[in-house]
Scaffold this motif. Structure first.
Motif, mmCIF file in Angstrom:
data_model
loop_
_atom_site.group_PDB
_atom_site.id
_atom_site.type_symbol
_atom_site.label_atom_id
_atom_site.label_comp_id
_atom_site.label_asym_id
_atom_site.label_seq_id
_atom_site.Cartn_x
_atom_site.Cartn_y
_atom_site.Cartn_z
ATOM 1 N N ILE A 1 41.916 67.025 60.951
ATOM 2 C CA ILE A 1 40.514 67.105 61.375
ATOM 3 C C ILE A 1 39.593 67.170 60.171
ATOM 4 C CG2 ILE A 1 38.865 68.642 62.516
ATOM 5 C CD1 ILE A 1 40.993 69.053 64.627
ATOM 6 N N GLY A 2 40.070 67.795 59.081
ATOM 7 C CA GLY A 2 39.261 67.857 57.869
ATOM 8 C C GLY A 2 39.045 66.473 57.266
ATOM 9 N N PHE B 1 45.990 77.708 53.884
ATOM 10 C CA PHE B 1 46.737 77.991 52.654
ATOM 11 C C PHE B 1 46.908 79.494 52.462
ATOM 12 C CE2 PHE B 1 46.046 73.711 50.798
ATOM 13 C CZ PHE B 1 47.339 73.508 50.369
ATOM 14 N N ALA C 1 35.181 71.749 56.812
ATOM 15 C CA ALA C 1 36.640 71.640 56.821
ATOM 16 C C ALA C 1 37.275 72.389 55.659
ATOM 17 C CB ALA C 1 37.060 70.170 56.780
ATOM 18 N N PHE D 1 53.200 66.047 54.913
ATOM 19 C CA PHE D 1 53.272 67.356 55.562
ATOM 20 C C PHE D 1 53.865 67.255 56.955
ATOM 21 C CE2 PHE D 1 51.552 69.986 52.448
ATOM 22 C CZ PHE D 1 51.767 71.279 52.891
ATOM 23 N N PHE E 1 44.095 70.956 47.991
ATOM 24 C CA PHE E 1 45.487 70.684 48.313
ATOM 25 C C PHE E 1 46.365 70.810 47.071
ATOM 26 C CE2 PHE E 1 49.050 67.849 48.713
ATOM 27 C CZ PHE E 1 49.631 68.388 49.828
ATOM 28 N N GLY F 1 46.498 74.408 46.041
ATOM 29 C CA GLY F 1 47.332 75.139 46.988
ATOM 30 C C GLY F 1 48.804 74.895 46.742
ATOM 31 N N ASN G 1 55.577 77.507 61.475
ATOM 32 C CA ASN G 1 54.385 77.403 62.304
ATOM 33 C C ASN G 1 53.177 76.972 61.484
ATOM 34 O OD1 ASN G 1 53.612 77.839 65.049
ATOM 35 N ND2 ASN G 1 52.230 79.384 64.235
ATOM 36 N N VAL G 2 53.107 77.488 60.250
ATOM 37 C CA VAL G 2 51.950 77.175 59.423
ATOM 38 C C VAL G 2 51.923 75.693 59.051
ATOM 39 C CG1 VAL G 2 50.657 77.808 57.392
ATOM 40 C CG2 VAL G 2 52.004 79.499 58.531
ATOM 41 N N PHE G 3 53.102 75.089 58.866
ATOM 42 C CA PHE G 3 53.168 73.659 58.571
ATOM 43 C C PHE G 3 52.374 72.864 59.596
ATOM 44 C CE2 PHE G 3 56.590 73.968 55.494
ATOM 45 C CZ PHE G 3 56.427 72.808 54.763
ATOM 46 N N PHE G 4 52.552 73.242 60.837
ATOM 47 C CA PHE G 4 51.893 72.512 61.925
ATOM 48 C C PHE G 4 50.383 72.700 61.879
ATOM 49 C CE2 PHE G 4 50.353 72.719 66.387
ATOM 50 C CZ PHE G 4 50.328 71.355 66.593
ATOM 51 N N VAL G 5 49.939 73.951 61.742
ATOM 52 C CA VAL G 5 48.494 74.214 61.696
ATOM 53 C C VAL G 5 47.889 73.496 60.503
ATOM 54 C CG1 VAL G 5 46.734 76.005 61.584
ATOM 55 C CG2 VAL G 5 48.838 76.429 62.806
ATOM 56 N N PHE G 6 48.641 73.485 59.407
ATOM 57 C CA PHE G 6 48.186 72.824 58.204
ATOM 58 C C PHE G 6 47.938 71.339 58.461
ATOM 59 C CE2 PHE G 6 48.392 70.788 54.214
ATOM 60 C CZ PHE G 6 47.945 71.704 53.312
ATOM 61 N N ILE H 1 56.546 80.438 58.534
ATOM 62 C CA ILE H 1 56.249 79.353 57.601
ATOM 63 C C ILE H 1 56.260 78.029 58.359
ATOM 64 C CG2 ILE H 1 57.048 78.214 55.505
ATOM 65 C CD1 ILE H 1 58.226 80.909 54.639
ATOM 66 N N PHE I 1 47.422 69.877 61.285
ATOM 67 C CA PHE I 1 46.385 69.707 62.288
ATOM 68 C C PHE I 1 44.991 69.908 61.700
ATOM 69 C CE2 PHE I 1 43.740 71.587 65.542
ATOM 70 C CZ PHE I 1 43.789 70.573 66.477
ATOM 71 N N ILE I 2 44.826 71.006 60.951
ATOM 72 C CA ILE I 2 43.512 71.277 60.337
ATOM 73 C C ILE I 2 43.207 70.216 59.285
ATOM 74 C CG2 ILE I 2 42.227 72.927 58.901
ATOM 75 C CD1 ILE I 2 42.431 73.903 61.713
ATOM 76 N N GLY I 3 44.237 69.801 58.547
ATOM 77 C CA GLY I 3 44.041 68.760 57.543
ATOM 78 C C GLY I 3 43.590 67.456 58.180
#
Lengths: 455, 337
Positions: free
Chosen positions: B71-72, A102, A94, B14, B308, B311, B60-65, B58, B67-69
């Protein structure tokens, strides 16, 4: 039925990735080219290069949009189509996925600023500085995602006991043994492809409308970048092959149709196999495989027969490998010829045949990127995480995956077609020459105005 | 504080950020289309595109962030949500893809195209409901696991009043949040005709938003009593949300301090969103995933928290730069740059 959903899952993912990788490659490479052009423009005080950077950016932003949305698609599809893979891998890998977001975030922010601040700074270097986070963000994204792919090939950084993780080291997983050679190969080949694309556009314009100063400058600049990166890509490809020979011998053996472990192994170029798995009609280069794998003509190379039949990759990856490598060398040769002709005064570097070869170089370069990724993915079969999880264990069990394949196919056809139409319209109605005249006119008007004013 | 709690808090913050910026974006798309269709585009579309052009990626990235977070931090979410959301998730992907690329085609391409704009506006209204389905599912009962096979009960979901009330809330909130932000932006740009139109939109969508919110809350009480009771224990947070809503209405009605009005909108949704989120604790997916039980190992959890923080140190200054250049630079907003 189970096999069917696995096959459709692979097709959906393969479809999305082969479409995304075109735009991902553009997304990684073009910022570097824009940065180079803008810097050359500032240093030489030549507005041709500045216009080049501006025009490339305009086209780039449209392809970025497609890259962003297909990137979002693949990040969601990983969980939707491969839920069991993500559950297992999510525990270990992950970190780079998270970092990639990022890096992209960073890139997106500065791309937005870059796009809308061409005339907002008095010192042109400040605007140029904005390209640095964009180039870094784009390349770091590629780096992080490639580490995830590296992990699938060389899983590291965890201990698996009875299906449970007993110890996870995220950094070890990220810097697995496949990471260095893969990242090197992915980045150099992306930059190479980007340069090939922009060089091809310039060459195409020269063929169609004759050479202008602007197109000549663009062609020369991109051919020099192409020369550097096609050389580095060949070097990276060699590193990647040496890595495979040592750590993932079945992948190299499948690509080379090297069945029996042997010393001084021949390199088999193209050809085909008969029913007894004998190679027919191929070009054999004596001992070259041993040299490619270990820099030693007599080294022992592990053959495919050392591996159980159900752990061998399919043999057609041979063609993927051979075509990819051939294209790499063709691009290196074309850029070398260009500079040979440039320095050798008897020949003309704007020779129509050479220009045609340069134009052809762009689709070939993209084809090579696709072939390379197909080799990387198919060559790992039957594993999704080599040695730990098979592809069929990872896929979704939902039969809806089949109609979704056609939904996504339609989506990518629409997006691809519209992207090309929009890009063509954007540049056809507004050629560089017209823009240069406009720039010259405003400069003249400014100079006149300043001349009339008593200073 | 344990890393699981930090993880879920970060993700929720987020998601809240995404809720605000995406609502502005989605709503703006709809208003841009609506204005074009009703012949008022000369009033507001330049304003909308001036704000949206630099920031849409920007968003769009909030959403991917998020989502990936998710699952992480909580890999089990991939197993449950991934398996059950294959179809709705794929539809959301297609909508997001159409929206993002068509925005770029329309905006950066050379020719304006009403079809692109229509799809851009329409998808803006369809994406929030399709994403809000995930919140409905998290209440439990819609996702069933048998012998390790996860399925979604489509009929139950489609006939659930809770689901439809949340969908209605998603749509109305998007339009309300967006209109109140654009009112503020128009005020900064000192664009009176646009201000008048957008203020009208904001006032118009305020009432349906609050009705949808109460309806959803009511159906939640019938569907998931535990969650409802937990939220009732946070009555003061819900009360604050209503107070901020009244402040918004008053400021908009009195035609003053549009900046504060928008901040109040953010606080109104913030209070309600956190009351909902805290009330949801400890479940991420009722009853399969809890914050403690579903979390990833400690090493990965700490690594993700560290990334995080690092970042954010990189992103916050960059975002401040964007805001100063495009949002709070009066000359840019007015179109002088």
């Amino acid at each position: 039925m189970i096999i069917d959903t696995v096959l459709w899952s692979r097709l959906v993912t393969g479809l999305t990735l082969s479409f995304h990788v075109i735009f991902a490659t553009i997304g990684v490479a073009i910022p570097l080219m824009i940065a180079i052009a803008e810097l050359v423009g500032i240093r030489k005080q030549d507005h041709h290069y500045t216009l080049m950077a501006k025009r490339w950016t305009r086209g780039f932003i449209i392809s970025v949009a497609v890259g962003v949305v297909t990137g979002t698609a693949i990040s969601l599809q990983l969980a939707l189509v491969w839920p069991n893979f993500m559950q297992l891998a999510g525990n270990v890998i992950a970190l780079p996925l998270f970092l990639e977001v990022f890096a992209f975030f960073f890139e997106a922010i500065f791309l937005g600023i870059y796009l809308y601040t061409w005339d907002r700074f008095r010192n042109p270097y400040i605007h140029w500085l904005l390209t640095i986070p964009i180039v870094l963000g784009a390349s770091m994204s590629a780096f992080f995602i490639t580490t995830v792919n590296g992990f699938m090939n060389q899983p590291a950084g965890f201990t698996l006991e009875h299906g449970q993780f007993t110890a996870v080291y995220p950094l070890q997983a990220m810097f697995n043994e496949a990471t260095p050679s893969k990242v090197f190969h992915v980045l150099t080949s992306a930059y190479m492809t980007g340069a090939a694309l922009l060089a091809a556009i310039a060459a195409f314009s020269i063929l169609r409308k004759g050479a202008t100063d602007y197109t000549k400058k663009a062609l020369k600049l991109m051919m020099s970048v192409l020369l550097v990166f096609s050389f580095l890509t060949a070097l990276a490809g060699d590193t990647a092959a040496k890595f495979l020979a040592e750590h993932q011998p079945e992948k190299l053996a499948a690509a080379e149709w090297h069945f029996e472990t042997a010393k001084g192994a021949d390199l088999i170029f193209f050809g085909w196999l008969n029913a007894e798995r004998e190679v027919i009609g191929a070009l054999h280069i004596p001992k070259a495989l041993s040299f490619l794998a270990f820099s030693d003509f007599n080294a022992e190379v592990t053959g495919l027969n050392e591996f159980p039949a159900d752990e061998q990759p399919p043999l057609w990856v041979h063609y993927l490998f051979d075509f990819m490598a051939s294209i790499g060398f063709i691009l290196l040769a074309v850029s070398a010829f260009f500079f040979l002709f440039l320095f050798w005064k008897k020949r003309n570097e704007y020779n129509r045949w050479l220009l045609r070869a340069i134009v052809l170089g762009a689709p070939l370069a993209f084809l090579a990127v696709e072939l390379g990724w197909f080799y990387a993915e198919v060559g790992r079969q039957p594993w999704i995480i080599r040695g730990y999880m098979r592809v069929e264990e990872a896929a979704t069990t939902s039969p809806s995956i089949m109609p979704l394949f056609f939904l996504f196919l339609l989506l990518y056809i629409v997006l691809g077609t519209l992207c090309i139409i929009v890009l063509r319209r954007l540049f056809r109605n507004n050629p560089a020459e017209v823009e240069l005249e406009k720039i010259a006119a405003t400069h003249a008007a400014k100079a006149k105005e300043e001349g009339e004013l008593p200073s | 504080m344990s890393y699981e709690i930090i993880g879920i808090s970060v993700l929720w913050i987020f998601l809240y950020g995404y809720l605000i910026v995406a609502s502005i974006d989605f709503g703006a798309g709809f208003f841009a289309f609506y204005a074009r269709a009703t012949g008022k585009d000369h009033l507001i579309n330049r304003l909308i595109s001036r704000y949206l052009s630099p920031v849409w990626e920007i968003t769009n990235v909030f959403f991917v962030f998020f989502f990936i977070g998710l699952i992480g931090f909580f890999p089990a979410a991939a197993h449950y949500y991934g398996s059950s959301l294959l179809v709705p998730g794929s539809i959301a992907i297609v909508l997001i893809a159409i929206r993002g690329s068509f925005y770029a085609f329309e905006n950066y391409g050379s020719k304006k195209n009403i079809v692109f704009l229509f799809l851009y506006g329409a998808t803006g209204l369809l994406i929030p409901p399709s994403l809000s389905v995930a919140l409905v599912l998290s209440e439990g009962g819609f996702i069933i696991e048998n012998n390790n096979v996860v399925t979604l009960e489509y009929m139950k979901l489609l006939t659930s009043p809770l689901a439809w009330s949340i969908v209605a809330l998603a749509i109305t909130s998007v339009l309300f949040i967006s209109a109140s932000f654009l009112t503020f932006y128009a005020d900064r740009a000192d664009d009176q005709p646009a201000l008048k139109l957008l203020r009208g939109y904001a006032l118009f969508w305020s009432t349906p938003t609050i009705i949808a919110a109460f309806t959803a809350f009511l159906y939640l009480s019938q569907y998931n009593a535990r969650h409802f009771q937990n939220m009732m224990n946070l009555w003061w947070l819900l009360g604050l949300s209503v107070v901020f809503f009244l402040i918004v209405l008053w400021l908009l009605y009195k035609e003053r301090r549009y900046g504060w009005a928008f901040i109040s909108v953010m606080l109104q949704f913030g209070c309600a969103f956190f009351a909902y989120g805290i009330g949801h604790y400890p479940y991420i997916l009722d009853p399969y995933i809890t914050v403690q039980g579903g979390a990833t190992g400690e090493a990965m959890g700490i690594a993700l928290v560290a990334v995080f923080i690092g970042g954010l140190l990189l992103l916050i200054p960059s975002l401040v730069l964007v805001f100063r250049l495009f949002l709070f630079d009066a000359d840019y907003v007015k179109g002088k740059r």
